[in-house]
Write an enzyme that holds these catalytic residues in place. Structure first.
Site, PDB file in Angstrom:
ATOM      1  N   THR A   1       0.812  -1.208   0.000  1.00 16.11           N
ATOM      2  CA  THR A   1       0.000   0.000   0.000  1.00 16.11           C
ATOM      3  C   THR A   1       0.852   1.266   0.000  1.00 16.11           C
ATOM      4  O   THR A   1       0.662   2.161  -0.813  1.00 16.11           O
ATOM      5  CB  THR A   1      -0.886   0.003   1.265  1.00 16.11           C
ATOM      6  OG1 THR A   1      -1.504  -1.278   1.363  1.00 16.11           O
ATOM      7  CG2 THR A   1      -1.935   1.063   1.194  1.00 16.11           C
ATOM      8  N   VAL A   2       1.790   1.328   0.924  1.00 16.65           N
ATOM      9  CA  VAL A   2       2.554   2.557   1.095  1.00 16.65           C
ATOM     10  C   VAL A   2       3.522   2.769  -0.064  1.00 16.65           C
ATOM     11  O   VAL A   2       3.651   3.885  -0.591  1.00 16.65           O
ATOM     12  CB  VAL A   2       3.312   2.547   2.439  1.00 16.65           C
ATOM     13  CG1 VAL A   2       4.045   3.858   2.643  1.00 16.65           C
ATOM     14  CG2 VAL A   2       2.350   2.284   3.588  1.00 16.65           C
TER      15      VAL A   2
ATOM     16  N   LYS B   1       8.484   0.982  12.042  1.00 13.11           N
ATOM     17  CA  LYS B   1       8.530   1.321  13.478  1.00 13.11           C
ATOM     18  C   LYS B   1       9.147   0.208  14.299  1.00 13.11           C
ATOM     19  O   LYS B   1       9.903   0.461  15.242  1.00 13.11           O
ATOM     20  CB  LYS B   1       7.142   1.662  13.989  1.00 13.11           C
ATOM     21  CG  LYS B   1       6.114   0.559  13.822  1.00 13.11           C
ATOM     22  CD  LYS B   1       4.748   1.050  13.403  1.00 13.11           C
ATOM     23  CE  LYS B   1       4.738   1.416  11.941  1.00 13.11           C
ATOM     24  NZ  LYS B   1       3.409   1.483  11.321  1.00 13.11           N
TER      25      LYS B   1
ATOM     26  N   GLU C   1       9.452   9.557   9.472  1.00 13.80           N
ATOM     27  CA  GLU C   1       8.171  10.221   9.764  1.00 13.80           C
ATOM     28  C   GLU C   1       6.995   9.264   9.644  1.00 13.80           C
ATOM     29  O   GLU C   1       6.062   9.304  10.453  1.00 13.80           O
ATOM     30  CB  GLU C   1       7.988  11.420   8.829  1.00 13.80           C
ATOM     31  CG  GLU C   1       6.728  12.229   9.063  1.00 13.80           C
ATOM     32  CD  GLU C   1       6.702  12.922  10.422  1.00 13.80           C
ATOM     33  OE1 GLU C   1       6.037  12.383  11.310  1.00 13.80           O
ATOM     34  OE2 GLU C   1       7.353  13.983  10.575  1.00 13.80           O
TER      35      GLU C   1
ATOM     36  N   GLY D   1       1.236   7.599  11.057  1.00 11.17           N
ATOM     37  CA  GLY D   1       0.890   7.735   9.647  1.00 11.17           C
ATOM     38  C   GLY D   1       1.120   9.115   9.068  1.00 11.17           C
ATOM     39  O   GLY D   1       2.246   9.599   9.016  1.00 11.17           O
TER      40      GLY D   1
ATOM     41  N   ILE E   1       0.306  12.077  10.105  1.00  7.06           N
ATOM     42  CA  ILE E   1       0.536  13.217  10.991  1.00  7.06           C
ATOM     43  C   ILE E   1       2.034  13.528  11.032  1.00  7.06           C
ATOM     44  O   ILE E   1       2.820  12.651  11.362  1.00  7.06           O
ATOM     45  CB  ILE E   1       0.051  12.912  12.420  1.00  7.06           C
ATOM     46  CG1 ILE E   1      -1.423  12.498  12.429  1.00  7.06           C
ATOM     47  CG2 ILE E   1       0.281  14.109  13.333  1.00  7.06           C
ATOM     48  CD1 ILE E   1      -1.928  12.075  13.805  1.00  7.06           C
TER      49      ILE E   1
ATOM     50  N   ASP F   1       2.478  -2.466  18.436  1.00  2.00           N
ATOM     51  CA  ASP F   1       2.672  -1.496  17.358  1.00  2.00           C
ATOM     52  C   ASP F   1       2.691  -0.059  17.907  1.00  2.00           C
ATOM     53  O   ASP F   1       3.586   0.732  17.612  1.00  2.00           O
ATOM     54  CB  ASP F   1       1.530  -1.677  16.337  1.00  2.00           C
ATOM     55  CG  ASP F   1       1.416  -0.527  15.372  1.00  2.00           C
ATOM     56  OD1 ASP F   1       2.189  -0.500  14.401  1.00  2.00           O
ATOM     57  OD2 ASP F   1       0.567   0.355  15.596  1.00  2.00           O
TER      58      ASP F   1
ATOM     59  N   LYS G   1       5.872   2.963  18.409  1.00  2.00           N
ATOM     60  CA  LYS G   1       5.784   4.379  18.044  1.00  2.00           C
ATOM     61  C   LYS G   1       6.103   5.254  19.251  1.00  2.00           C
ATOM     62  O   LYS G   1       6.814   6.263  19.141  1.00  2.00           O
ATOM     63  CB  LYS G   1       4.381   4.685  17.510  1.00  2.00           C
ATOM     64  CG  LYS G   1       4.057   3.913  16.227  1.00  2.00           C
ATOM     65  CD  LYS G   1       2.564   3.986  15.882  1.00  2.00           C
ATOM     66  CE  LYS G   1       2.251   3.129  14.657  1.00  2.00           C
ATOM     67  NZ  LYS G   1       0.796   2.960  14.443  1.00  2.00           N
TER      68      LYS G   1
ATOM     69  N   GLY H   1      -2.931   3.976   5.993  1.00  2.00           N
ATOM     70  CA  GLY H   1      -3.524   4.112   4.668  1.00  2.00           C
ATOM     71  C   GLY H   1      -2.510   4.544   3.633  1.00  2.00           C
ATOM     72  O   GLY H   1      -1.474   5.112   3.963  1.00  2.00           O
TER      73      GLY H   1
END
Lengths: 428, 428
Positions: free
Chosen positions: B14-15, B107, B131, B136, B138, B203, B207, B304
């Protein structure tokens, strides 16, 4: 061993002293993080002898900011005097000519002269940075310029004048009129010497113009901001909006449309349950929307010694760290002049009219709206006094032009008392 | 004319595909803003022939990420494969050895090997940026590292796992049990292949450990994060908390105390009216508190394609712009090993016990709390079935140790059924 980064600070009000305190209190932290010592060479303010609650004896004093800006022992000129002409402008120009980078919290100056100043800084290979000019302690200039640098920006919104948000939320909480809360806020010293800067939306408009320039790569153009202050917001409208699940905010919105750049600073209805709707008191909030990131919301103190100084020192730290990003996020020479679009983006509107109690009067109003192409989402009519009653209407999406046309038509009917109120409902 | 910045992208999920699309769709925007063309030289993923919805024909293909990371035509190695060992780690090490900067969304890898990787990057004069690894879209790593760089950070808090927040808010909205919503979320593909990464807080703990390192200048230490997942949160507790004006969130908190660095990732009660309390669904929120800035809140999509790619491209843009800030905000060699403090910061607690209906049983419970030095703010006893009844207690500020002692004592009385529930109330 890198040489220290030496500051010259002009303006020793709240923010200037806040900056001095940060530099004095946390020298090791600043050095470890930036790789350089941050020192203050000289300061300047109107009156030398005032007690400002910080020890300034270690710094050279300059009576004149222009002299300060040109000192050989100053690497970064920090302008915290304010004012969009005179000493602030002259000293920043002098600093650039003398080969200094500039950090400023001066939104008015940049909103009006930002393009010219950015161009001269660029020609001199110098930077002007202004995180503190927008939304106080919120690192929103950085978030937009750098954090969202890979996004096509779709919309920038913000509640960026804490005094206005204080007034509007206090009106609702205490059930007071605008004038009552205005007087109260003024007495408490919450408002600028010229309150129109706050309640007329000018201060917030300056901030919006700066963000719009970064967001859309356009030359900052404060004159193109459609300004409408909060002076005409009534407690009735606040209460009616609340009844329907909305809050009234002085909301800035910048959007690039097919017809040009729309910049609005005006009272808007936003859903009470949205982050903007939930914002109470003097806090600021900026909403950034991009094609990839969707929506990012930043919330924090929009003013005050610590928060604003936090933004100033962040710019200084970036300079110490060697960050060299252009003033508006790209070279000033590439910034384009945007055509100003007025009310190009349609929206639902909240209308309040005082309708004379005659048979068929409501039908007449509805017909005028229909003729203007405005369809009605919700309508409420309230119990009335002798001969007129308030009518509230929430429209479906329409244009400001259509709303203004309808209001114009209302006045020809002889069925309306006073001036109709029309407030945009911003989708957030 | 500056040379293009050439990417090698490993991982085309996805990313990765989101990043490819940004580079392909907005080349001029990226170039104008950064001053350099951003190009993709080569890509790598597990399967070459899969249709990924983006045209990859213009890029060289590498089956092996380590080979990709070392290519001569790659300036920045972008690691988007995930996993804290194996190819992700090996390829990042290879990239650094080959003189590449690294951008990653990984992460887990950085929470576990971040210090060693940052040190080797530093020795090679290269950067690792991450980042996208935290919250995500932000730009929170940037806000903390740069935007608040002049602040002593007092506290970092965050809701940083969207799946957990989705589960908790859905439980409340739909009145469903944890297991019901877990099964639903799992069926919808909202959870990691190993759901414990989400619901166990792992997870989000990764972070938090990354943010704590930046905030406090400490070596990232995931092992020191006190982890408690959401599996034991019941719909009863959610409803009782709501009744008292609270919401239950999986909240990460990092604070440097006199006794060391406290890092907690656990269910907490927060006021329903606070920004954290109002956070619904999969959205993330991070709260940063500094001595100057007071409190800044950032809110946005935590996952996302677009949002995460937005964060990845921001790091790439920074590299293109020549920003060279150390991985954790200061040179890795200056980061200190923090002593881990467990539950050093006191707080009010919410307690729920199932009390056997015998004369004097409530007095006994109250006495145990008193003996543990815990004073009671509020207590509620509910109507009961045959022989026991739920009792809810909100304490004044106390320590986790005292609460655990009291719970231990409860079990010796024979007056408690089941396991008592104790949830911290975080002041926000």
């Amino acid at each position: 061993m890198t040489a220290p980064l030496r500051l010259g600070i002009a303006g020793l009000g709240t923010v200037g002293i806040g900056l001095v305190k940060i530099v004095q209190n946390n020298p090791d932290l600043l050095e470890t993080r930036s790789g350089r010592k941050i020192t203050i060479s000289a300061v300047s303010a109107r009156s030398k002898d005032k007690d400002r609650g910080a020890d300034l004896s270690g710094y050279a004093w300059e009576d004149n900011a222009v002299d300060l800006a040109q000192r050989d022992d100053v690497d970064v000129y920090v302008e915290l005097m304010g004012g969009h002409e005179g000493p602030a402008k002259n000293s920043i120009e002098a600093a650039i000519s003398a080969g200094k980078d500039v950090v400023t919290a001066n939104k008015a100056l940049l909103a009006i002269h930002g393009q010219a100043l950015a161009e001269s800084a660029e020609e001199a290979g110098k930077l002007i940075r202004f995180e503190a000019a927008v939304a106080g302690g919120i690192p929103v200039v950085k978030a937009l310029t750098e954090g969202l640098s890979g996004n096509v920006i779709n919309r920038v919104m913000g509640v960026m004048n804490g005094s206005c948000n204080y007034i509007l939320t206090r009106m609702q909480d205490a059930g007071l009129t605008y004038q009552e809360v205005f007087d109260e806020a003024n007495a408490l010293g919450y408002l600028e010497a010229d309150p129109q800067l706050d309640v007329g939306g000018i201060d917030a408009g300056h901030k919006l113009a700066l963000l719009a320039s970064i967001a859309y790569g356009t030359q900052v153009d404060f004159d193109a901001v459609e300004l409408e202050g909060i002076g005409s917001v009534t407690i009735e409208d606040i209460n009616q909006a609340a009844d329907m699940g909305y809050r009234i905010k002085l909301l800035g919105v910048a959007q690039l449309t097919g017809r040009g750049l729309e910049q609005r600073m005006s009272p808007c209805l936003v859903p009470a349950s949205s982050p903007l709707g939930q914002l109470q008191g003097g806090t600021n909030m900026v909403v950034l929307e991009g094609d990839a990131v969707e929506q990012v919301v930043l919330r924090g103190p929009g003013a005050g010694e610590g928060p604003t100084a936090s933004a100033v020192i962040a710019d200084i730290m970036d300079l110490a760290r060697g960050v060299r990003i252009s003033t508006f996020g790209q070279p000033a020479k590439y910034l384009v002049k945007a055509r100003a679009a007025r009310a190009a983006v349609s929206a639902p509107y909240y209308l309040r009219i005082q309708l004379v109690d005659k048979p068929g009067s409501l039908a007449k109003i509805a017909a005028i709206l229909g003729d203007a192409g405005i369809s009605i989402d919700r309508m409420r009519q309230y119990g009335h006094d002798d001969h007129s009653a308030p009518v509230l209407i929430v429209t479906h999406k329409t244009t400001r032009t259509a709303v203004d046309e309808a209001i114009q038509q209302f006045s020809t009917t002889g069925l309306i008392e006073g001036a109709p109120v029309a407030i945009r409902i911003e989708t957030v």
